[in-house]
Design an enzyme around this catalytic site. Structure first.
Site, PDB file in Angstrom:
ATOM      1  N   ASP A  12       0.823  -1.201  -0.069  1.00 40.08           N
ATOM      2  CA  ASP A  12       0.112   0.114  -0.023  1.00 40.08           C
ATOM      3  C   ASP A  12       0.820   1.183   0.062  1.00 40.08           C
ATOM      4  O   ASP A  12       2.194   0.999   0.185  1.00 40.08           O
ATOM      5  CB  ASP A  12      -0.785   0.010   1.351  1.00 40.08           C
ATOM      6  CG  ASP A  12      -1.762   1.563   1.295  1.00 40.08           C
ATOM      7  OD1 ASP A  12      -2.486   1.467   0.516  1.00 40.08           O
ATOM      8  OD2 ASP A  12      -1.806   1.971   2.507  1.00 40.08           O
ATOM      9  N   ASP A  14      -0.340   5.085   1.039  1.00 40.30           N
ATOM     10  CA  ASP A  14      -0.641   6.134   2.191  1.00 40.30           C
ATOM     11  C   ASP A  14      -0.620   5.450   3.447  1.00 40.30           C
ATOM     12  O   ASP A  14      -1.229   4.502   4.005  1.00 40.30           O
ATOM     13  CB  ASP A  14      -1.961   6.742   1.410  1.00 40.30           C
ATOM     14  CG  ASP A  14      -2.136   7.615   0.521  1.00 40.30           C
ATOM     15  OD1 ASP A  14      -1.596   8.613   0.605  1.00 40.30           O
ATOM     16  OD2 ASP A  14      -2.717   7.114  -0.594  1.00 40.30           O
TER      17      ASP A  14
END
Length: 228
Positions: A12, A14
């Protein structure tokens, strides 16, 4: 799952690789100011890992804001374009990415951010994000359903190497929605929980491993090369 089966890593972005969650909170609170409201951590936790529309609709409903999605999104996009370019790497992120790259471990990025926001957020870190073998964003037409559906991780895996199977992959996530998506994809996962955004309740996770910083990650546990 045997650690020796891990052949690729999917990340991922963020809150895991880039410290954007603090910026998200700043942007949200700035928009909420005229309504004398603040951004509750309970709402933020529900939003983390979601695509923009879903996350925004959660916010508007939770805080009963008199705004449409487009009205809110237009304000947020303008502020994000100002602030996201200043996002810094999270502790341990660059070290892990460069380590896997040096040892020829395939790595992919699977972010709920749109392609436009990805470009803004990573503008100061192109050398690091250029090491990923595949990059899949939340507005990619091949990603039909957003996290917690498994689509984005399965798409990232296929683009990385057609010979990979879900059990070959280790997912790194900071959001519980992402951990759920990894589980649905039948992939192992490491939940890197940022304690700045932790709720008050007990921690229960579907992740293979739960840590609070990428600095704590030991690649050897998953059959990956040890740090030098």
């Amino acid at each position: 799952m045997s650690a020796s089966q891990i052949k690729a890593c999917i990340f991922d972005m963020d809150g895991l690789l880039l410290d954007t969650e603090t910026i998200y909170s700043q942007v949200t609170n700035k928009i909420l100011e005229p309504y004398n409201k603040t951004f509750p951590i309970e709402t933020k936790l529900k939003m983390m890992g979601r695509d923009v529309r879903t996350a925004t609709e959660i916010l508007l409903a939770d805080l009963d804001l008199p705004l449409t999605f487009d009205e809110y999104d237009n304000q947020a996009t303008e502020l994000k374009q100002i602030y996201f370019g200043m996002a810094m790497m999270m502790p341990g992120a660059e070290r892990l990415i460069r380590h896997l790259n040096v040892h020829s471990i395939p790595i992919a990025l699977a972010t709920s951010s749109s392609k436009q926001m990805f470009e803004i957020k990573t503008a100061a870190h192109k050398d690091i994000f250029g090491l990923f073998g595949s990059i899949t964003c939340g507005d990619d037409p091949e990603v039909e359903n957003s996290k917690p559906a498994p689509d984005i991780f399965l798409t990232a895996m296929r683009r990385l190497d057609n010979g990979l199977e879900p059990e070959d992959c280790l997912v790194f996530e900071d959001a519980e929605n992402g951990v759920e998506a990894a589980r649905s994809a039948r992939m192992s996962s490491v939940w890197v929980q940022d304690l700045r955004f932790a709720g008050d309740g007990p921690v229960e996770s579907m992740a293979t491993e739960h840590i609070t910083s990428l600095l704590e990650f030991d690649p050897v546990k998953y059959g990956l090369p040890a740090y030098d």
